[in-house]
Design an enzyme around this catalytic site. Structure first.
Site, PDB file in Angstrom:
ATOM      1  N   ALA A 137      16.139  20.780  -9.676  1.00 35.97           N
ATOM      2  CA  ALA A 137      16.492  19.607  -8.878  1.00 35.97           C
ATOM      3  C   ALA A 137      17.983  19.374  -9.076  1.00 35.97           C
ATOM      4  CB  ALA A 137      15.692  18.404  -9.348  1.00 35.97           C
ATOM      5  N   GLY A 183      12.946  22.228 -11.263  1.00 31.68           N
ATOM      6  CA  GLY A 183      12.306  22.051  -9.960  1.00 31.68           C
ATOM      7  C   GLY A 183      12.223  23.347  -9.160  1.00 31.68           C
ATOM      8  N   GLU A 188       9.195  24.936 -10.385  1.00 32.70           N
ATOM      9  CA  GLU A 188       8.069  24.107  -9.924  1.00 32.70           C
ATOM     10  C   GLU A 188       7.787  24.324  -8.436  1.00 32.70           C
ATOM     11  OE1 GLU A 188      10.133  20.687 -11.809  1.00 32.70           O
ATOM     12  OE2 GLU A 188       8.135  20.167 -12.518  1.00 32.70           O
ATOM     13  N   GLU A 240      14.142  21.068 -18.516  1.00 30.56           N
ATOM     14  CA  GLU A 240      14.399  19.628 -18.362  1.00 30.56           C
ATOM     15  C   GLU A 240      14.606  18.930 -19.689  1.00 30.56           C
ATOM     16  OE1 GLU A 240      12.070  21.315 -16.650  1.00 30.56           O
ATOM     17  OE2 GLU A 240      11.931  20.574 -14.580  1.00 30.56           O
TER      18      GLU A 240
HETATM   19  C1  HXC Z   1      23.199  20.573  -9.532  1.00 31.15           C
HETATM   20  C2  HXC Z   1      23.784  22.682 -10.148  1.00 31.15           C
HETATM   21  C3  HXC Z   1      22.524  22.897 -10.733  1.00 31.15           C
HETATM   22  C4  HXC Z   1      21.575  21.834 -10.655  1.00 31.15           C
HETATM   23  C5  HXC Z   1      23.683  24.676 -11.009  1.00 31.15           C
HETATM   24  N1  HXC Z   1      24.475  23.814 -10.353  1.00 31.15           N
HETATM   25  N2  HXC Z   1      22.487  24.140 -11.262  1.00 31.15           N
HETATM   26  N3  HXC Z   1      24.119  21.532  -9.565  1.00 31.15           N
HETATM   27  N4  HXC Z   1      21.965  20.701 -10.067  1.00 31.15           N
HETATM   28  N5  HXC Z   1      20.316  21.943 -11.136  1.00 31.15           N
HETATM   29  C6  HXC Z   1      25.855  24.005  -9.901  1.00 31.15           C
HETATM   30  C7  HXC Z   1      26.839  23.964 -11.049  1.00 31.15           C
HETATM   31  O1  HXC Z   1      27.151  22.633 -11.380  1.00 31.15           O
HETATM   32  C8  HXC Z   1      28.008  24.720 -10.455  1.00 31.15           C
HETATM   33  O2  HXC Z   1      28.727  23.887  -9.558  1.00 31.15           O
HETATM   34  C9  HXC Z   1      27.326  25.798  -9.609  1.00 31.15           C
HETATM   35  O3  HXC Z   1      26.012  25.315  -9.363  1.00 31.15           O
HETATM   36  C10 HXC Z   1      27.220  27.130 -10.346  1.00 31.15           C
HETATM   37  O4  HXC Z   1      26.576  26.906 -11.591  1.00 31.15           O
HETATM   38  P1  HXC Z   1      27.152  27.444 -12.981  1.00 31.15           P
HETATM   39  O5  HXC Z   1      26.544  26.629 -14.052  1.00 31.15           O
HETATM   40  O6  HXC Z   1      28.653  27.508 -12.942  1.00 31.15           O
HETATM   41  O7  HXC Z   1      26.568  28.941 -12.989  1.00 31.15           O
HETATM   42  P2  HXC Z   1      26.209  29.828 -14.252  1.00 31.15           P
HETATM   43  O8  HXC Z   1      27.249  29.696 -15.314  1.00 31.15           O
HETATM   44  O9  HXC Z   1      25.926  31.193 -13.702  1.00 31.15           O
HETATM   45  O10 HXC Z   1      24.878  29.208 -14.852  1.00 31.15           O
HETATM   46  C11 HXC Z   1      23.671  29.241 -14.102  1.00 31.15           C
HETATM   47  C12 HXC Z   1      22.616  28.272 -14.724  1.00 31.15           C
HETATM   48  C13 HXC Z   1      23.242  26.861 -14.874  1.00 31.15           C
HETATM   49  C14 HXC Z   1      22.169  28.814 -16.077  1.00 31.15           C
HETATM   50  C15 HXC Z   1      21.429  28.274 -13.767  1.00 31.15           C
HETATM   51  O11 HXC Z   1      23.835  26.486 -13.632  1.00 31.15           O
HETATM   52  C16 HXC Z   1      22.240  25.820 -15.274  1.00 31.15           C
HETATM   53  O12 HXC Z   1      21.839  25.743 -16.427  1.00 31.15           O
HETATM   54  N6  HXC Z   1      21.864  24.946 -14.310  1.00 31.15           N
HETATM   55  C17 HXC Z   1      20.997  23.822 -14.550  1.00 31.15           C
HETATM   56  C18 HXC Z   1      19.567  24.276 -14.761  1.00 31.15           C
HETATM   57  C19 HXC Z   1      18.644  23.103 -15.034  1.00 31.15           C
HETATM   58  O13 HXC Z   1      18.837  22.343 -16.031  1.00 31.15           O
HETATM   59  N7  HXC Z   1      17.667  22.868 -14.164  1.00 31.15           N
HETATM   60  C20 HXC Z   1      16.722  21.760 -14.275  1.00 31.15           C
HETATM   61  C21 HXC Z   1      17.232  20.566 -13.527  1.00 31.15           C
HETATM   62  S1  HXC Z   1      16.161  19.144 -13.760  1.00 31.15           S
HETATM   63  P3  HXC Z   1      30.250  23.464  -9.840  1.00 31.15           P
HETATM   64  O14 HXC Z   1      30.578  22.607  -8.660  1.00 31.15           O
HETATM   65  O15 HXC Z   1      30.239  22.736 -11.134  1.00 31.15           O
HETATM   66  O16 HXC Z   1      30.994  24.754  -9.889  1.00 31.15           O
HETATM   67  C22 HXC Z   1      14.885  19.393 -12.711  1.00 31.15           C
HETATM   68  C23 HXC Z   1      13.820  18.286 -12.692  1.00 31.15           C
HETATM   69  C24 HXC Z   1      12.794  18.501 -11.600  1.00 31.15           C
HETATM   70  O17 HXC Z   1      14.781  20.369 -12.040  1.00 31.15           O
HETATM   71  C25 HXC Z   1      11.943  17.279 -11.385  1.00 31.15           C
HETATM   72  C26 HXC Z   1      12.422  16.350 -10.320  1.00 31.15           C
HETATM   73  C27 HXC Z   1      11.441  15.242  -9.953  1.00 31.15           C
END
Ligand code: HXC
Length: 257
Positions: free
Chosen positions: A65, A108, A111, A131
């Site tokens: 998400a 997400g 999911e 998360e």
């Molecule tokens: C918003 C995101 C994002 C996310 C990546 N980006 N994941 N933006 N939400 N979930 C953005 C980064 O901010 C960045 O933008 C660009 O995408 C590239 O990501 P990087 O981190 O620079 O890439 P990399 O170094 O290759 O790392 C990849 C990654 C990392 C390991 C996937 O991006 C990461 O850990 N992302 C978050 C994963 C996560 O925690 N997901 C769960 C979210 S909570 P900028 O503009 O900064 O360059 C969830 C809850 C669901 O899903 C339930 C809802 C009801």
């Protein structure tokens, strides 16, 4: 139909929906949710379309998400908006669909992939429910669907450590039906989708309903539900055609009724 955050095309009876927010690794925001709800409803309503594929990019199916959208939302906003509850409309799709996952399927993203009827993975796929590292927990069904798919111990491991699982581990654990080389992911998904699209459409829906009943019922009610569906499809023209075609040693010619 064109959308802001997804690309949709059809190849014969197969609808291909591609998540398309490359700048955010296909992070799911409210617009993605609205676009997906519309695309899946359109697929479901089109009698020419028989199977759908949901995919992302080579690097990411979806990295979760959108954290930037969620960052400022507290309890009142999340609860008031019923944040992301709309994804239940995607799971209400009656016709079959496949998630074809390459790269990251996190939070997400994992999911959403688990909402699919079948998941196939590129060898590059990485699944996770990270998360906990954000101070939260899965909110789109991860704690429930991952546990049902891979069992309690591995689901707890994934949710409590936030680690990623590679494609081989996902296949061993039963999360995905098969793993293919990344370059062949869409072709493999299309082959599977075309095979499903060639089946009698009402039987496809009935098979999907029967398997899904496993998650909602005890065994006795599940068996009864299956038996009644079986009895029901025996009233279709496609059942007569299917059995006649077998006896006559020819392919079936389906009418969808
Ligand atoms: C918003 C995101 C994002 C996310 C990546 N980006 N994941 N933006 N939400 N979930 C953005 C980064 O901010 C960045 O933008 C660009 O995408 C590239 O990501 P990087 O981190 O620079 O890439 P990399 O170094 O290759 O790392 C990849 C990654 C990392 C390991 C996937 O991006 C990461 O850990 N992302 C978050 C994963 C996560 O925690 N997901 C769960 C979210 S909570 P900028 O503009 O900064 O360059 C969830 C809850 C669901 O899903 C339930 C809802 C009801």
């Amino acid at each position: 139909m064109s959308y802001e955050t997804i690309l949709v095309e059809t190849q014969g009876p197969v609808t291909i929906i591609r998540l398309n927010r490359p700048q955010a690794l296909n992070a799911l925001n409210s617009q993605v949710m609205r676009d997906l709800i519309d695309a899946f409803a359109t697929y479901d309503a089109d009698p020419e379309q028989r199977c759908a594929i949901l995919t992302g990019s080579e690097k990411a199916f979806a990295a979760g998400a959108d954290i930037k959208e969620m960052q400022a939302k507290g309890f009142s906003e999340m609860y008031g908006e019923n944040f992301f509850q709309g994804f239940e409309k995607v799971t209400a799709t009656r016709k079959p669909w496949i998630a074809a996952v390459s790269g990251f399927a996190l939070g997400g993203g994992c999911e959403l992939a688990m909402m699919a009827d079948i998941m196939i993975a590129a060898d590059s796929a990485r699944f996770g429910q990270p998360e906990i590292k954000l101070g939260v927990l899965p909110g789109m069904g991860g704690s429930q669907r991952l546990t049902r798919a891979v069992g309690k111990s591995k689901a707890m491991d994934m949710c409590l450590t936030g680690r990623m699982m590679d494609a081989a581990e996902a296949e061993r654990g039963g999360l995905v039906s098969k793993v293919v080389p990344a370059a062949e992911l869409l072709d493999e998904a299309l082959k599977m989708a075309q095979a499903i699209a060639g089946m009698p459409p009402l039987a496809a829906i009935a098979n999907k309903e029967a398997v899904n009943a496993t998650f909602e019922t005890g065994l006795a009610m599940g068996l009864l539900f299956e038996r009644r569906l079986f009895n029901g499809v025996c009233a279709t023209e496609d059942k007569s055609e299917g059995m006649t075609a077998f006896v006559e040693k020819r392919p079936g010619n389906w009418k969808g009724r």
